[in-house]
Motif scaffolding. Structure first.
Motif, PDB file in Angstrom:
ATOM      1  N   ARG A   1      -1.056   0.683  -3.516  1.00  0.00           N
ATOM      2  CA  ARG A   1      -1.521   2.008  -3.138  1.00  0.00           C
ATOM      3  C   ARG A   1      -2.721   2.419  -3.983  1.00  0.00           C
ATOM      4  NH1 ARG A   1       0.854   7.808  -1.549  1.00  0.00           N
ATOM      5  NH2 ARG A   1      -1.103   8.841  -2.036  1.00  0.00           N
TER       6      ARG A   1
ATOM      7  N   ASP B   1      -6.215   3.455  -2.341  1.00  0.00           N
ATOM      8  CA  ASP B   1      -6.670   4.812  -2.540  1.00  0.00           C
ATOM      9  C   ASP B   1      -8.028   4.848  -3.238  1.00  0.00           C
ATOM     10  OD1 ASP B   1      -6.289   7.450  -2.154  1.00  0.00           O
ATOM     11  OD2 ASP B   1      -5.138   7.775  -3.988  1.00  0.00           O
TER      12      ASP B   1
ATOM     13  N   SER C   1     -11.404   5.768   1.614  1.00  0.00           N
ATOM     14  CA  SER C   1     -10.386   6.804   1.827  1.00  0.00           C
ATOM     15  C   SER C   1      -9.248   6.193   2.613  1.00  0.00           C
ATOM     16  CB  SER C   1     -10.964   7.974   2.615  1.00  0.00           C
ATOM     17  OG  SER C   1     -12.169   8.378   2.057  1.00  0.00           O
ATOM     18  N   MET C   2      -8.080   6.751   2.445  1.00  0.00           N
ATOM     19  CA  MET C   2      -6.913   6.186   3.127  1.00  0.00           C
ATOM     20  C   MET C   2      -5.919   7.301   3.408  1.00  0.00           C
ATOM     21  SD  MET C   2      -5.815   3.180   4.105  1.00  0.00           S
ATOM     22  CE  MET C   2      -5.773   1.602   3.267  1.00  0.00           C
ATOM     23  N   ASN C   3      -5.280   7.233   4.594  1.00  0.00           N
ATOM     24  CA  ASN C   3      -4.168   8.137   4.909  1.00  0.00           C
ATOM     25  C   ASN C   3      -2.871   7.386   4.673  1.00  0.00           C
ATOM     26  OD1 ASN C   3      -5.766  10.394   6.030  1.00  0.00           O
ATOM     27  ND2 ASN C   3      -6.326   8.862   7.566  1.00  0.00           N
ATOM     28  N   PHE C   4      -1.964   8.011   3.920  1.00  0.00           N
ATOM     29  CA  PHE C   4      -0.686   7.359   3.607  1.00  0.00           C
ATOM     30  C   PHE C   4       0.459   8.102   4.286  1.00  0.00           C
ATOM     31  CE2 PHE C   4      -3.414   6.273   0.013  1.00  0.00           C
ATOM     32  CZ  PHE C   4      -3.206   4.909  -0.075  1.00  0.00           C
TER      33      PHE C   4
ATOM     34  N   TRP D   1       4.664   2.361   2.038  1.00  0.00           N
ATOM     35  CA  TRP D   1       3.610   3.257   2.486  1.00  0.00           C
ATOM     36  C   TRP D   1       2.997   2.623   3.728  1.00  0.00           C
ATOM     37  CZ3 TRP D   1       3.463   7.865   0.475  1.00  0.00           C
ATOM     38  CH2 TRP D   1       3.831   8.069  -0.861  1.00  0.00           C
TER      39      TRP D   1
ATOM     40  N   ALA E   1      -0.292   2.785   5.690  1.00  0.00           N
ATOM     41  CA  ALA E   1      -1.611   3.332   5.380  1.00  0.00           C
ATOM     42  C   ALA E   1      -2.583   2.999   6.493  1.00  0.00           C
ATOM     43  CB  ALA E   1      -2.101   2.748   4.053  1.00  0.00           C
TER      44      ALA E   1
ATOM     45  N   ARG F   1      -6.917   3.593   7.524  1.00  0.00           N
ATOM     46  CA  ARG F   1      -8.248   4.086   7.169  1.00  0.00           C
ATOM     47  C   ARG F   1      -8.691   5.169   8.166  1.00  0.00           C
ATOM     48  NH1 ARG F   1      -9.547   2.633   2.115  1.00  0.00           N
ATOM     49  NH2 ARG F   1      -9.143   0.453   1.709  1.00  0.00           N
TER      50      ARG F   1
ATOM     51  N   GLU G   1      -0.486  17.438   3.685  1.00  0.00           N
ATOM     52  CA  GLU G   1      -1.845  16.924   3.572  1.00  0.00           C
ATOM     53  C   GLU G   1      -2.413  16.674   4.964  1.00  0.00           C
ATOM     54  OE1 GLU G   1      -3.784  13.264   1.129  1.00  0.00           O
ATOM     55  OE2 GLU G   1      -1.632  13.554   0.964  1.00  0.00           O
TER      56      GLU G   1
END
Lengths: 305, 365
Positions: free
Chosen positions: B230, B234, B238-241, B280, B282, B284, B327
């Protein structure tokens, strides 16, 4: 009517002066400088002018003959004693400067590069001798070097000598030791400042490019600290050439310097114009020495680079 | 595997109680452009300075070209460094700076001057030899620092954030030139930076560091597309988890379940997980496709409302609010067409979809 006609232009000039002050860098600079300039003019230029004028007059018992004459300068060059003492003074001051700078450099280097915390305390410690009067410090050296002084009685107690050494006091060496000690702080501080300013990564770069610590010092640290060394040398050399207190207290007859001659001309010998001429010649000689020195350090800088 | 030029074996450096580098063990190959990437204080500069010889490791050993370096002072190492502030000698002109390290080269004055002219040509500053160091701009100082190191023909060139002080345009230009120079000369570059974009642009391989530890070493594409932790996911881009759990994992297809995403399949997953592993999930931002109508035959999607957006010129960033998630989810869209009005209204319902190979699955332990 009258008041208005006189105040109006005055008012105008006030505005233009204020505007000039705001817009012109030069005007602002000179205005801010003016108190200092005035003090310098009164305190430095005027006495010099007086001294210079005086040197072309002639002493006539208690009065001066105020006509232009080169007699004093001719006297100076006809009587070898003055020139000899001037050269001796310059040699002694030169040695004092050399010794002081050589002793001060490691100290300054140590504070700049080795002390990490509380540098201020070290700098304050260096000024500790200045907390007493200069005369007291000279007398202290008299106590150290004297016939029954600290060094002699110490060596005697330890059995190294049976009779006190007589060559310690009242000679040029005693003068030079005292002067070197007295002026040490003036040499340490400018050298310290120039060393402190050196970017440490320059020293790493020199190591990285293949030079060992000593060559790095010669090729980077020393040339970059040269402004400090020059300032230190001038700060020590110029005042010590003309010093007369130290030679008269610890110098004895052989330790006499040009300052003592000048002092006696303005005192016991009562020949102010000759004293003035000797002063002018000393000043010019010192100025010449300094020019030579600056020229020499510049070419040294180019050479090591 | 190519020939190793630098080899770190269990290198640690401690300053008092602070561990700056912790058990670093890896190899850098001959001719590689290798970057140490990490946030400030992660130990990357310390590691570089250990290679240069300015720091001695508390433990471990470094081999440069097979030779152990622990007893070798900086001036005897076959590496040269471009310093962060360039460390141009202020008392020397450009020629003097470049010639500084060549005192023992054995070249005659004429040959040395010819070499310097060649190097000046190489760094695109021909005729600058007699310039004083204070007459140079930031970019020129950087080039002189580079020339001064390169003329020594080091086995490895060490660069300590050399582009940090330059403005963006100049930095991008220097990046290209550095890369060309490295390929032209074939010298190994060890490059320290905190700028992930710069590391991605320049490097053959990148070591991502955090708090003294080397977290992952991989090529830029591997780091970006399939990060192994992670932190790396990160730190780079950028990354959405999303929190989730593994249902099933076989033959590069991993089925995961998540409160928000439902049960979905991630394809092209290298690692195999046992069922029930907390993970996680994840994705992009640029791999999420927004659409403004409810998708019909889509395995997984996210439903949300448009939040604030940021216009970045070549692309736009949108923040999408999802119910039961604090978030917002970041979506990046290429601005393929000229559009002066913007493409969405605030609070407009939006559906985000993705292809199964866009998902990255990372262990949560």
């Amino acid at each position: 009517m009258k008041t208005s006609s006189t105040t109006a232009p005055h008012h105008n000039s006030g505005i233009s002066l204020a505007r000039l002050f705001q817009t012109s860098e030069a005007v602002r600079g000179y205005t801010l400088l003016s108190p200092t300039l005035l003090a310098l003019l009164l305190g430095l230029a005027m006495p010099l002018a007086v001294l210079f004028t005086l040197s072309f007059w002639i002493q006539d018992y208690l009065d001066f003959i105020r006509t232009f004459s080169l007699k004093n300068y001719i006297d100076f060059f006809q009587k070898p004693i003055y020139g000899k003492i001037l050269i001796k003074s310059i040699r002694m001051s030169g040695l004092v400067t050399l010794a002081t700078v050589l002793l001060a450099y490691p100290m300054a280097y140590f504070i700049a590069f080795r002390i990490q915390h509380n540098k201020l305390i070290w700098l304050i410690l260096i000024t500790v001798p200045f907390w007493t009067s200069y005369l007291l410090r000279v007398f202290a050296w008299k106590l150290m070097l004297g016939y029954n002084g600290v060094i002699n009685s110490g060596l005697k107690t330890l059995g190294f000598i049976s009779e006190p050494l007589e060559f310690l006091l009242y000679n040029p060496a005693a003068v030079m030791i005292t002067l070197a000690h007295a002026w040490a702080a003036f040499a340490i501080l400018p050298i310290y400042v120039s060393l402190e300013k050196i970017d440490r990564s320059l020293l790493e770069a020199a190591r990285d490019l293949g030079e060992n610590a000593f060559i790095t010092f010669v090729r980077v640290t020393l040339p970059l600290s040269l402004p400090g060394v020059i300032a230190a040398s001038l700060l020590v050399f110029i005042p010590t050439v003309g010093d007369y207190v130290t030679p008269s207290l610890v110098g004895g007859p052989s330790g006499i310097m040009i300052g003592n001659i000048i002092q006696s001309m303005f005192g016991k010998a009562l020949n102010w114009p000759l004293g003035a001429a000797i002063s002018v010649i000393s000043m010019l000689t010192v100025a010449l020495m300094i020019s030579l020195f600056l020229w020499g350090t510049q070419s040294f800088r180019r050479k090591v680079a | 595997m190519d020939k190793s030029i630098i080899s770190f074996s269990k290198v640690s450096k401690r300053f008092g109680t602070v561990t700056a580098v912790d058990q670093a063990s890896f190899d850098i190959s001959q001719g590689e452009f290798f970057s140490l990437l990490g946030p400030s204080g992660c130990g990357k500069t310390t590691l570089l300075r250990i290679v240069a010889g300015f720091e001695t490791p508390t433990e471990g050993e470094i081999l440069i070209d097979g030779q152990p370096m622990s007893a070798t002072p900086p001036n005897k190492r076959p590496v040269n460094m471009v310093f962060q502030n360039y460390a141009i000698f202020p008392h020397l002109d450009v020629r003097g700076n470049i010639a500084f390290g060549m005192r023992k080269s054995g070249l005659t004055k004429t040959d040395l001057n010819k070499r310097i002219d060649e190097v000046l040509e190489l760094i695109k500053l021909p005729g600058y030899g007699s310039r004083g160091s204070n007459e140079l701009s930031g970019g020129q100082r950087q080039r002189v620092a580079l020339a001064r190191a390169l003329i020594k023909q080091p086995k490895v060139l060490l660069l300590d954030e050399p582009l940090g002080a330059l403005d963006k345009k100049l930095r991008e230009q220097m990046q290209i030139e550095l890369r060309q120079l490295q390929q032209q000369l074939g010298i190994t570059f060890l490059f320290v930076t905190h700028d992930q974009e710069e590391a991605l642009t320049l490097s053959d391989r990148i070591a991502v560091m955090s708090e003294g530890e080397v977290i992952e070493i991989a090529t830029p594409a591997e780091l970006y597309e399939s990060p192994s932790s992670r932190f790396v996911a990160d730190f780079i881009g950028s990354m959405n988890f999303f929190e989730g759990e593994v249902v099933d994992s076989k033959a590069r297809n991993t089925t995961v379940t998540s409160e928000l995403l439902g049960t979905i399949v991630a394809s092209e997953v290298e690692q195999e997980f046992s069922s029930g592993t907390p993970v996680w999930i994840a994705i992009r931002p640029e791999k999420l496709q927004p659409q403004f109508e409810s998708p019909e035959n889509q395995a997984g999607y996210l439903e949300g409302r448009m939040g604030p957006s940021a216009y970045l010129g070549d692309r736009s960033h949108f923040y999408v609010h999802i119910d039961h998630r604090d978030e917002p989810v970041l979506v990046a869209l290429q601005n393929l067409e000229r559009s002066l009005g913007g493409i969405s209204r605030p609070n407009q319902p939006v559906w985000l979809t993705w292809s199964p190979d866009a998902l990255v699955v990372l262990s949560r332990n």
